[in-house]
Design an enzyme around this catalytic site. Structure first.
Site, mmCIF file in Angstrom:
data_model
loop_
_atom_site.group_PDB
_atom_site.id
_atom_site.type_symbol
_atom_site.label_atom_id
_atom_site.label_comp_id
_atom_site.label_asym_id
_atom_site.label_seq_id
_atom_site.Cartn_x
_atom_site.Cartn_y
_atom_site.Cartn_z
ATOM 1 N N LYS A 136 0.846 -1.206 0.000
ATOM 2 C CA LYS A 136 0.000 0.000 0.000
ATOM 3 C C LYS A 136 0.878 1.251 0.000
ATOM 4 O O LYS A 136 0.598 2.219 -0.695
ATOM 5 C CB LYS A 136 -0.922 -0.016 1.224
ATOM 6 C CG LYS A 136 -1.711 1.286 1.381
ATOM 7 C CD LYS A 136 -2.794 1.181 2.433
ATOM 8 C CE LYS A 136 -3.407 2.568 2.656
ATOM 9 N NZ LYS A 136 -4.796 2.516 3.045
ATOM 10 N N HIS A 282 -9.325 -27.189 -36.378
ATOM 11 C CA HIS A 282 -10.485 -26.616 -35.680
ATOM 12 C C HIS A 282 -10.905 -27.475 -34.485
ATOM 13 O O HIS A 282 -12.067 -27.830 -34.340
ATOM 14 C CB HIS A 282 -11.644 -26.396 -36.638
ATOM 15 C CG HIS A 282 -11.355 -25.306 -37.623
ATOM 16 N ND1 HIS A 282 -11.406 -23.966 -37.291
ATOM 17 C CD2 HIS A 282 -10.966 -25.355 -38.902
ATOM 18 C CE1 HIS A 282 -11.065 -23.248 -38.334
ATOM 19 N NE2 HIS A 282 -10.786 -24.062 -39.335
#
Ligand SMILES: NC(=O)c1ncn([C@@H]2O[C@H](COP(=O)(O)O)[C@@H](O)[C@H]2O)c1NC=O
Length: 526
Positions: A136, A282
């Site tokens: 922080k 595919h």
């Protein structure tokens, strides 16, 4: 206390910490440290003050409280230039660098004999609190949570005690990623033990996943879709030999579709213990063959459907030989080749087509030693989660339901075709013979149409269906699938069974003189 900036060191994984601490002292830091880390540094003659001496409070409650003190958190969180007066009023020194790694919760819960108490005692509280405080306050404080960062932090410090703003920010983001992963693991562990007896259940109350971005992709399935590839952090999964861990040796960057199709090809080829080749287009196998000669396996897989194999993805379960590489390069346009490893000379051959991507993934697990991962499918507003389909059928699992008994050779081909069908999108029909595919019907909304397509493809490739076997990923709801198979000369069928009309399909097989076996296991793949 000294007026020099302080670094606080409190680590469970102590690798490299002594050398790092020595470097920090040389750079001008004074050191504070918790019990075990302090003792190790002292033993190695590093000048260090124990946290309990600094705070005036002993470590207590078997380590549950060590660093949870205003002199520690004030020193980390205090805003330089704003909180100086209050810090000085309470004799709080600046702590400009925090070096913490956490109690080994992951390793603890991975133990087969772990108890709830072991897990609870390995939930680190003071560590994440310092990590979060420092992250922080990254405007002023550096936070190091990974021993792999020690070298770059020392480099960046040079002979001073200041890290650049950019590095502090980067380390802070890494720190929050670390605590997010840590808390996610705890929530997953406890959240899968919410019943009265606290016995583990497969699916936790919430699902906390942690994936790290491996790369941004040029685009997604289509050029107008943005995409990226995220992977499981190493060591958090049992994934072996995967597309996520494979190493690319040649060719341009993989696309989104390349990654998906290479995964499909690799996972399919893992289903075979004999040398095999799988060609995917595919996301569906369009040709599969098993052969003790790898080049033959490739040529045979290719011959199932040369049209679809153009621009395909090719996977092998044995090291790629130079002979096979040449056979591929001389024969077709290929997007990706993946194998456990490559022999000398392969890259010289594949390099003649510079866009061919060559990947190595390391040794594959044997088909039955594969550890089931979780499978995820996103639906709008939710996520479907299931175990990966690794269900494996042996000859002894088969139930022969017809008057005609399959021969040994037919059983081998039935099991081969069944293994392929597992990796074909539903409805899946696979015709096979002599350990190779003859025709594959994939992804149709009706099973009989998949059967028709498999026959059309075989004919198109000049392959004979007469005498071939057929695998169906799910039961035949009507006898038409069997009649259709008979019309193209299928001699044996493997399917799960379990339809209301099994009697009709068995009667149809008997009428046609076809041998049929039930697996009792379905392999839908959507
Ligand atoms: N309780 C606390 O105040 C506390 N402060 C730091 N720790 C952890 O203690 C470990 C280091 O302990 P030691 O230096 O005693 O070997 C680190 O993993 C650190 O994250 C704590 N332990 C657990 O919460």
């Amino acid at each position: 206390m000294a007026t020099q900036p302080l670094a606080l060191l409190s680590v469970s994984d102590k690798s490299g910490i002594v050398e790092f601490a020595q470097g920090l002292v040389q750079s001008g830091f004074g050191l504070l440290s918790t019990g075990g880390t302090y003792r190790l540094l002292k033993e190695n003659n590093v000048a260090v003050t124990e946290v309990s001496d600094y705070t005036g409070f002993p470590e207590m409650m078997d380590g549950r409280v060590k660093t949870l003190h205003p002199k520690i958190h004030g020193g980390i969180l205090g805003r330089r230039g704003i909180d100086d007066a209050v810090m000085s009023e309470h004799a709080i020194e600046r702590i400009d660098l925090v070096v913490v790694n956490l109690y080994p919760f992951a390793q603890t819960i991975a133990r087969a004999d772990v108890t709830m108490n072991d897990a609870i005692e390995n939930i680190d509280i003071g560590g994440p609190t310092m990590v979060r405080s420092a992250a922080k306050n990254h405007a002023h404080v550096g936070i190091v949570t990974d021993p792999a960062d020690y070298a770059r932090v020392l480099d960046a410090l040079g002979n001073g005690t200041t890290l650049s703003e950019g590095l502090r920010y980067d380390l802070a983001v890494k720190a929050f990623e670390h605590t997010a992963q840590y808390d996610g693991m705890i929530a997953n562990f406890l959240g899968s033990r919410v019943n009265e007896t606290k016995q583990p259940e497969t699916f936790a109350r919430t699902l906390n996943l942690h994936f790290a971005k491996a790369e941004d992709l040029r685009y997604g399935e289509n050029p107008h879709q943005k995409a990226a590839f995220y992977v499981e952090p190493q060591g958090t999964s049992e994934t072996q030999a995967s597309i996520a861990t494979a190493q690319q040796l040649q060719g341009k960057a993989l696309s989104y579709n390349n990654i998906a199709d290479t995964d499909a090809a690799l996972e399919c080829v893992k289903a075979f213990s004999m040398p095999a080749c799988v060609i995917v287009k595919h996301a569906n196998p369009c040709g599969v063959a098993v052969d003790s000669d790898q080049t033959n396996a490739y040529r045979t897989a290719f011959s199932t459907d040369p049209e679809s194999s153009f621009g395909g993805i090719i996977a092998f379960n044995r090291p790629l030989t130079a002979v096979t590489a040449k056979a591929i390069i001389d024969n077709q346009f290929v997007e990706v080749i993946i194998a456990p490893s490559i022999e000398d000379g392969v890259l010289e051959i594949t390099g003649s087509k510079k866009n061919v991507r060559v990947l190595v993934c390391g040794d594959l697990p044997t088909p039955e030693a594969r550890a089931a991962q979780m499978d995820y499918k996103r639906v709008n507003g939710g996520l479907l989660v299931q175990e990966q389909d690794l269900g494996f059928i042996h000859a002894s699992d088969l139930k022969i339901v017809t008057d005609v008994q399959p021969t040994e050779a037919q059983i081998a081909d039935l099991l081969f075709s069944w293994n392929v069908a597992k990796y074909v999108k539903s409805n899946a029909i696979v015709y096979g013979r002599n350990q190779r595919t003859i025709g594959i019907g994939a992804g149709q909304m009706s099973r009989v149409n998949s059967a028709r397509i498999a026959a059309i493809k075989a004919e198109h490739a000049g392959l004979v269906t007469e005498g071939a076997v057929m695998a169906s990923d799910a039961f035949f709801p009507f006898r038409d699938g069997i009649d259709n198979a008979a019309a193209v000369g299928i001699s044996a069928i493997i399917q799960p069974g379990g339809s209301m009309r099994d009697d009709e399909t068995i009667a149809a097989a008997n009428e046609h003189g076809i041998a049929m076996v039930f697996t009792g296991m379905r392999h839908f793949r959507h």
